[in-house]
Design a protein around this motif. Structure first.
Motif, PDB file in Angstrom:
ATOM      1  N   VAL A 119       0.846  -1.196   0.000  1.00  0.00           N
ATOM      2  CA  VAL A 119       0.000   0.000   0.000  1.00  0.00           C
ATOM      3  C   VAL A 119       0.881   1.244   0.000  1.00  0.00           C
ATOM      4  CG1 VAL A 119      -1.712   1.337   1.305  1.00  0.00           C
ATOM      5  CG2 VAL A 119      -1.943  -1.152   1.116  1.00  0.00           C
ATOM      6  N   ARG A 120       1.968   1.195   0.760  1.00  0.00           N
ATOM      7  CA  ARG A 120       2.883   2.321   0.915  1.00  0.00           C
ATOM      8  C   ARG A 120       3.705   2.595  -0.347  1.00  0.00           C
ATOM      9  NH1 ARG A 120       4.495   4.362   5.774  1.00  0.00           N
ATOM     10  NH2 ARG A 120       3.534   2.647   6.897  1.00  0.00           N
ATOM     11  N   SER A 121       3.886   1.578  -1.196  1.00  0.00           N
ATOM     12  CA  SER A 121       4.831   1.663  -2.326  1.00  0.00           C
ATOM     13  C   SER A 121       4.478   2.724  -3.354  1.00  0.00           C
ATOM     14  CB  SER A 121       4.962   0.305  -3.014  1.00  0.00           C
ATOM     15  OG  SER A 121       3.756  -0.028  -3.683  1.00  0.00           O
ATOM     16  N   GLU A 122       3.218   3.085  -3.463  1.00  0.00           N
ATOM     17  CA  GLU A 122       2.798   4.125  -4.409  1.00  0.00           C
ATOM     18  C   GLU A 122       1.703   4.951  -3.770  1.00  0.00           C
ATOM     19  OE1 GLU A 122       1.713   2.845  -8.356  1.00  0.00           O
ATOM     20  OE2 GLU A 122       2.978   1.086  -8.176  1.00  0.00           O
ATOM     21  N   ASN A 123       1.541   6.164  -4.264  1.00  0.00           N
ATOM     22  CA  ASN A 123       0.463   7.013  -3.762  1.00  0.00           C
ATOM     23  C   ASN A 123      -0.871   6.720  -4.443  1.00  0.00           C
ATOM     24  OD1 ASN A 123       1.947   8.437  -1.845  1.00  0.00           O
ATOM     25  ND2 ASN A 123       2.737   9.838  -3.389  1.00  0.00           N
ATOM     26  N   THR A 124      -0.856   5.868  -5.469  1.00  0.00           N
ATOM     27  CA  THR A 124      -2.080   5.547  -6.208  1.00  0.00           C
ATOM     28  C   THR A 124      -3.081   4.860  -5.289  1.00  0.00           C
ATOM     29  OG1 THR A 124      -0.656   5.146  -8.109  1.00  0.00           O
ATOM     30  CG2 THR A 124      -2.932   4.401  -8.290  1.00  0.00           C
ATOM     31  N   PRO A 125      -4.356   5.258  -5.334  1.00  0.00           N
ATOM     32  CA  PRO A 125      -5.373   4.585  -4.525  1.00  0.00           C
ATOM     33  C   PRO A 125      -5.481   3.106  -4.901  1.00  0.00           C
ATOM     34  CG  PRO A 125      -6.240   6.602  -5.501  1.00  0.00           C
ATOM     35  CD  PRO A 125      -4.908   6.356  -6.124  1.00  0.00           C
ATOM     36  N   VAL A 126      -5.887   2.284  -3.927  1.00  0.00           N
ATOM     37  CA  VAL A 126      -5.958   0.844  -4.159  1.00  0.00           C
ATOM     38  C   VAL A 126      -7.324   0.276  -3.782  1.00  0.00           C
ATOM     39  CG1 VAL A 126      -3.481   0.493  -3.793  1.00  0.00           C
ATOM     40  CG2 VAL A 126      -5.044   0.205  -1.878  1.00  0.00           C
ATOM     41  N   ILE A 127      -7.658  -0.815  -4.461  1.00  0.00           N
ATOM     42  CA  ILE A 127      -8.757  -1.680  -4.051  1.00  0.00           C
ATOM     43  C   ILE A 127      -8.114  -3.017  -3.712  1.00  0.00           C
ATOM     44  CG2 ILE A 127     -10.788  -2.970  -4.816  1.00  0.00           C
ATOM     45  CD1 ILE A 127     -11.626  -0.542  -6.435  1.00  0.00           C
ATOM     46  N   LEU A 128      -8.411  -3.520  -2.522  1.00  0.00           N
ATOM     47  CA  LEU A 128      -7.870  -4.789  -2.065  1.00  0.00           C
ATOM     48  C   LEU A 128      -8.813  -5.912  -2.480  1.00  0.00           C
ATOM     49  CD1 LEU A 128      -6.960  -3.640   1.565  1.00  0.00           C
ATOM     50  CD2 LEU A 128      -5.480  -3.633  -0.456  1.00  0.00           C
ATOM     51  N   ILE A 129      -8.234  -7.001  -2.991  1.00  0.00           N
ATOM     52  CA  ILE A 129      -9.016  -8.180  -3.374  1.00  0.00           C
ATOM     53  C   ILE A 129      -8.414  -9.356  -2.616  1.00  0.00           C
ATOM     54  CG2 ILE A 129      -9.763  -9.673  -5.257  1.00  0.00           C
ATOM     55  CD1 ILE A 129      -9.419  -7.231  -7.133  1.00  0.00           C
ATOM     56  N   GLY A 163      -1.837   3.587   9.873  1.00  0.00           N
ATOM     57  CA  GLY A 163      -2.092   5.010  10.085  1.00  0.00           C
ATOM     58  C   GLY A 163      -3.141   5.536   9.119  1.00  0.00           C
ATOM     59  N   SER A 164      -3.732   6.652   9.478  1.00  0.00           N
ATOM     60  CA  SER A 164      -4.808   7.221   8.666  1.00  0.00           C
ATOM     61  C   SER A 164      -4.342   7.607   7.265  1.00  0.00           C
ATOM     62  CB  SER A 164      -5.433   8.423   9.361  1.00  0.00           C
ATOM     63  OG  SER A 164      -4.450   9.410   9.623  1.00  0.00           O
ATOM     64  N   ASP A 165      -3.061   7.979   7.122  1.00  0.00           N
ATOM     65  CA  ASP A 165      -2.552   8.333   5.791  1.00  0.00           C
ATOM     66  C   ASP A 165      -2.574   7.133   4.852  1.00  0.00           C
ATOM     67  OD1 ASP A 165      -0.551   7.168   7.441  1.00  0.00           O
ATOM     68  OD2 ASP A 165       1.030   7.931   6.131  1.00  0.00           O
ATOM     69  N   LEU A 166      -2.205   5.953   5.351  1.00  0.00           N
ATOM     70  CA  LEU A 166      -2.238   4.747   4.518  1.00  0.00           C
ATOM     71  C   LEU A 166      -3.657   4.253   4.316  1.00  0.00           C
ATOM     72  CD1 LEU A 166       0.825   2.569   5.566  1.00  0.00           C
ATOM     73  CD2 LEU A 166       0.526   3.983   3.543  1.00  0.00           C
ATOM     74  N   LEU A 167      -4.464   4.283   5.362  1.00  0.00           N
ATOM     75  CA  LEU A 167      -5.851   3.841   5.234  1.00  0.00           C
ATOM     76  C   LEU A 167      -6.592   4.668   4.187  1.00  0.00           C
ATOM     77  CD1 LEU A 167      -6.687   3.258   8.995  1.00  0.00           C
ATOM     78  CD2 LEU A 167      -6.475   1.499   7.224  1.00  0.00           C
ATOM     79  N   ALA A 168      -6.241   5.954   4.076  1.00  0.00           N
ATOM     80  CA  ALA A 168      -6.900   6.835   3.107  1.00  0.00           C
ATOM     81  C   ALA A 168      -6.594   6.428   1.668  1.00  0.00           C
ATOM     82  CB  ALA A 168      -6.474   8.275   3.348  1.00  0.00           C
ATOM     83  N   ARG A 169      -5.534   5.668   1.446  1.00  0.00           N
ATOM     84  CA  ARG A 169      -5.202   5.216   0.090  1.00  0.00           C
ATOM     85  C   ARG A 169      -6.078   4.059  -0.368  1.00  0.00           C
ATOM     86  NH1 ARG A 169       1.442   5.193   0.077  1.00  0.00           N
ATOM     87  NH2 ARG A 169       1.670   7.259   1.020  1.00  0.00           N
ATOM     88  N   VAL A 170      -6.704   3.369   0.584  1.00  0.00           N
ATOM     89  CA  VAL A 170      -7.546   2.217   0.241  1.00  0.00           C
ATOM     90  C   VAL A 170      -8.954   2.714  -0.043  1.00  0.00           C
ATOM     91  CG1 VAL A 170      -8.479   0.013   1.032  1.00  0.00           C
ATOM     92  CG2 VAL A 170      -6.141   0.671   1.637  1.00  0.00           C
TER      93      VAL A 170
END
Length: 193
Positions: free
Chosen positions: A57-67, A84-91
């Motif tokens: 998740v941390r490797s890129e700033n691009t938003p992700v969808i987890l499967i 942290g909230s910064d990483l959670l916001a990417r999902v």
């Protein structure tokens, strides 16, 4: 949702997802898809698996969808409980398929280190897909996990563990659940705009 603006992170469960598994097929089909690799698929370690997801998740700033599938679902819940909230916001969301109940009586010893299963609501939209004859989690338990995690839930009839052994190779029908999740993500984004 524009595929160029999202990454799909595939999280296999215990023993990984072989080439003929639907997760591997989806990884080949979905744009911008990659797999969360683990150091040891056969002897899963909670800290290591959560750290691998965190790094992806941390490797890129691009938003992700987890499967996620099976133990991958529990990994998502454990990661979300401490990220942290910064990483959670990417999902943007998570599709959680056939979650493994690592608290069940007949749970294989290799998976017991993932207990207890976090019960906090996940801070992003989720759709959980279970089965009424999955030996890794009963339909009732899958629905209970969905309630804890704040996920919409679908229970399939006679789908087993939704893996190769239960006949789910390409699992094209599963894209319906991913599409529903993405629609929900887009609706939430429009409301916030």
């Amino acid at each position: 949702m524009h595929s160029q603006s999202i990454r799909y992170l595939i999280l296999p469960g215990w023993q990984g997802s072989p080439d003929e598994h639907w997760q591997s097929h989806w990884q080949r089909c979905l744009p911008n898809a990659s797999r969360v690799e683990q150091l040891d698929w056969d002897l899963p370690d909670t800290e290591s698996w959560v750290a691998s997801l965190d790094a992806c998740v941390r490797s890129e700033n691009t938003p992700v969808i987890l499967i996620a599938h099976s133990l991958g679902c529990v990994t998502v819940a454990r990661w979300a409980a401490r990220a942290g909230s910064d990483l959670l916001a990417r999902v943007r969301g998570a599709l959680l398929v056939a979650p493994a109940d690592v608290e069940r009586l007949a749970c294989p010893p290799a998976l017991q280190g993932f207990a207890p299963i976090p019960q906090q609501t996940l801070p992003f939209p989720c759709h959980l897909v279970g089965s009424d004859n999955d030996s890794a989690a009963s339909a009732a338990r899958a629905l209970e996990l969905a309630r804890h995690w704040g996920a919409e839930a679908s229970i399939l009839t006679g789908a087993g563990h939704i893996n190769v052994k239960s006949g789910h190779h390409r699992w094209e029908q599963g894209f319906v659940y991913l599409y529903r999740l993405q629609q929900r993500i887009e609706q939430l984004a429009r409301r916030r705009a």
